[in-house]
Design an enzyme around this catalytic site. Structure first.
Site, PDB file in Angstrom:
ATOM      1  N   ASP A   9       0.863  -1.201   0.000  1.00 55.40           N
ATOM      2  CA  ASP A   9       0.000   0.000   0.000  1.00 55.40           C
ATOM      3  C   ASP A   9       0.889   1.238   0.000  1.00 55.40           C
ATOM      4  O   ASP A   9       2.119   1.142   0.135  1.00 55.40           O
ATOM      5  CB  ASP A   9      -0.930  -0.001   1.224  1.00 55.40           C
ATOM      6  CG  ASP A   9      -1.974   1.116   1.154  1.00 55.40           C
ATOM      7  OD1 ASP A   9      -2.306   1.569   0.045  1.00 55.40           O
ATOM      8  OD2 ASP A   9      -2.438   1.567   2.222  1.00 55.40           O
ATOM      9  N   SER A  10       0.239   2.407  -0.108  1.00 51.59           N
ATOM     10  CA  SER A  10       0.995   3.660  -0.049  1.00 51.59           C
ATOM     11  C   SER A  10       1.305   4.059   1.393  1.00 51.59           C
ATOM     12  O   SER A  10       2.202   4.858   1.637  1.00 51.59           O
ATOM     13  CB  SER A  10       0.189   4.779  -0.723  1.00 51.59           C
ATOM     14  OG  SER A  10      -1.009   4.990   0.001  1.00 51.59           O
ATOM     15  N   GLY A  42      -3.687   8.673  -4.475  1.00 48.50           N
ATOM     16  CA  GLY A  42      -5.017   8.980  -5.012  1.00 48.50           C
ATOM     17  C   GLY A  42      -5.138  10.244  -5.830  1.00 48.50           C
ATOM     18  O   GLY A  42      -6.082  10.406  -6.606  1.00 48.50           O
ATOM     19  N   CYS A  73      -4.463  -1.801  -1.824  1.00 52.53           N
ATOM     20  CA  CYS A  73      -4.670  -0.384  -2.089  1.00 52.53           C
ATOM     21  C   CYS A  73      -5.642  -0.298  -3.257  1.00 52.53           C
ATOM     22  O   CYS A  73      -5.352  -0.840  -4.339  1.00 52.53           O
ATOM     23  CB  CYS A  73      -3.321   0.240  -2.455  1.00 52.53           C
ATOM     24  SG  CYS A  73      -3.431   1.926  -3.084  1.00 52.53           S
ATOM     25  N   ASN A  74      -6.785   0.316  -3.029  1.00 54.22           N
ATOM     26  CA  ASN A  74      -7.778   0.395  -4.114  1.00 54.22           C
ATOM     27  C   ASN A  74      -7.257   1.185  -5.301  1.00 54.22           C
ATOM     28  O   ASN A  74      -7.542   0.855  -6.450  1.00 54.22           O
ATOM     29  CB  ASN A  74      -9.068   1.038  -3.610  1.00 54.22           C
ATOM     30  CG  ASN A  74      -9.810   0.162  -2.638  1.00 54.22           C
ATOM     31  OD1 ASN A  74      -9.535   0.185  -1.448  1.00 54.22           O
ATOM     32  ND2 ASN A  74     -10.728  -0.639  -3.135  1.00 54.22           N
ATOM     33  N   THR A  75      -6.490   2.234  -5.016  1.00 57.99           N
ATOM     34  CA  THR A  75      -5.996   3.083  -6.099  1.00 57.99           C
ATOM     35  C   THR A  75      -5.020   2.288  -6.972  1.00 57.99           C
ATOM     36  O   THR A  75      -5.139   2.276  -8.199  1.00 57.99           O
ATOM     37  CB  THR A  75      -5.303   4.343  -5.531  1.00 57.99           C
ATOM     38  OG1 THR A  75      -6.148   4.924  -4.529  1.00 57.99           O
ATOM     39  CG2 THR A  75      -5.031   5.352  -6.613  1.00 57.99           C
ATOM     40  N   CYS A 180     -11.354   2.683  -0.173  1.00 56.26           N
ATOM     41  CA  CYS A 180      -9.930   2.981   0.032  1.00 56.26           C
ATOM     42  C   CYS A 180      -9.538   2.298   1.334  1.00 56.26           C
ATOM     43  O   CYS A 180     -10.217   2.470   2.353  1.00 56.26           O
ATOM     44  CB  CYS A 180      -9.716   4.492   0.135  1.00 56.26           C
ATOM     45  SG  CYS A 180      -8.075   4.966   0.717  1.00 56.26           S
ATOM     46  N   HIS A 182      -7.282   2.778   3.450  1.00 51.58           N
ATOM     47  CA  HIS A 182      -7.007   3.668   4.579  1.00 51.58           C
ATOM     48  C   HIS A 182      -8.274   3.943   5.405  1.00 51.58           C
ATOM     49  O   HIS A 182      -8.219   4.054   6.629  1.00 51.58           O
ATOM     50  CB  HIS A 182      -6.476   5.022   4.084  1.00 51.58           C
ATOM     51  CG  HIS A 182      -5.002   5.054   3.861  1.00 51.58           C
ATOM     52  ND1 HIS A 182      -4.391   4.392   2.834  1.00 51.58           N
ATOM     53  CD2 HIS A 182      -4.018   5.705   4.534  1.00 51.58           C
ATOM     54  CE1 HIS A 182      -3.083   4.630   2.874  1.00 51.58           C
ATOM     55  NE2 HIS A 182      -2.833   5.422   3.903  1.00 51.58           N
TER      56      HIS A 182
HETATM   57  N1  DGL Z   1      -4.885   2.812   0.623  1.00 55.79           N
HETATM   58  C1  DGL Z   1      -4.915   3.533  -0.644  1.00 55.79           C
HETATM   59  C2  DGL Z   1      -6.199   3.169  -1.365  1.00 55.79           C
HETATM   60  O1  DGL Z   1      -6.803   2.173  -0.986  1.00 55.79           O
HETATM   61  C3  DGL Z   1      -4.538   4.920  -0.341  1.00 55.79           C
HETATM   62  C4  DGL Z   1      -4.683   5.960  -1.343  1.00 55.79           C
HETATM   63  C5  DGL Z   1      -3.652   7.050  -1.414  1.00 55.79           C
HETATM   64  O2  DGL Z   1      -2.467   6.811  -1.192  1.00 55.79           O
HETATM   65  O3  DGL Z   1      -4.090   8.144  -1.778  1.00 55.79           O
HETATM   66  O4  DGL Z   1      -6.619   3.773  -2.310  1.00 55.79           O
END
Ligand code: DGL
Length: 248
Positions: A9-10, A42, A73-75, A180, A182
């Site tokens: 993830d980010s 995102g 991470c969805n993005t 998301c 997060h």
């Molecule tokens: N956890 C990421 C997601 O699910 C975080 C998004 C981000 O870094 O902006 O999209």
């Protein structure tokens, strides 16, 4: 080389997924990678996200360590999953907003909360909005700053409440889909601001999918280990992850 399940993830979002996976599958070696150097994803372009994710995966896998990759991470899933699957031979499990569940449960007014890039590029969201636009009210709520706010406020997630109140003003969904990873950490705060909405997220379903996929991999069972890597040092986040995932 002992292959690992790598959860990516980010920032801290993917740890909510990893926790479920580790509860279900304790006897594997895990690596949690948080791309703190390039977060948030995102608000980045697709090309930027693809480039940073690809570089990171290549570097994590330089010794062939990845047995299974979970894009938690969805993005990153929305933008890179197909491309990565075409490039690597290890299995890749992504995360999708649980919009099917919301529709199947019969909710009429569904709000999908996600980053701007997920809302723009996710195929599942597009499909559901197109197919159900006459029957259901499905709205997209872009929360550009929320992932960073969550990473910055791991000591007190209630600090995101004013942001949520502002963003949800005038919204009365019967169901909120968490799009998301997060946001899994602030479900309580989302519920405070939208007390009548059912909140639906996908951690358990992703863990079950990892369990199914892991059966097809040639993993050796171990006593279970966890390594955490942040691409840019951040003591507060490391401490939080250590406590949340409770390893010494
Ligand atoms: N956890 C990421 C997601 O699910 C975080 C998004 C981000 O870094 O902006 O999209």
């Amino acid at each position: 080389m002992q292959k690992k399940i790598v959860v990516y993830d980010s920032g801290i979002g993917g740890a909510s997924i990893l926790k479920e996976i580790m509860m279900l599958l304790p006897n594997y070696d895990y690596l949690y990678f948080a791309d703190t150097k390039n977060s948030p994803y995102g608000t980045k372009t697709k090309a930027e996200i693809l480039q940073v994710v690809l570089n990171n995966i290549l570097s994590i896998n330089k010794n062939g360590e990845i047995g299974l990759l979970v894009l938690a991470c969805n993005t990153a899933t929305s933008v890179c999953c197909k491309k990565l699957r075409s490039m690597f031979s290890f299995p890749i499990v992504g995360v999708e907003p649980a919009i099917k569940k919301a529709v199947d449960e019969g909710f009429n007014k569904i709000a999908i909360l996600a980053t701007p890039q997920t809302l723009e590029s996710n195929d599942l969201i597009k499909k559901y909005i197109k197919n159900f636009k006459r029957k259901r009210e499905i709205s997209k709520v872009a929360l550009s700053e929320l992932a960073s706010l969550i990473d910055e406020n791991t000591d007190d997630f209630n600090r995101v409440l004013p942001y949520l109140s502002k963003k949800f003003k005038g919204l009365k969904p019967s169901c909120v889909v968490v799009g998301c990873t997060h946001y899994n950490f602030v479900k309580k705060q989302i519920q405070t601001v939208l007390p009548d909405a059912k909140i639906i997220s996908c951690e358990k379903e992703v863990a079950l999918q990892v369990q199914r996929v892991s059966k097809e991999c040639k993993f050796c069972l171990t006593n279970g280990s966890l390594k955490v890597i942040l691409s840019k040092r951040n003591h507060k986040l490391s401490r939080f992850l250590k406590t949340y995932l409770s390893f010494a």
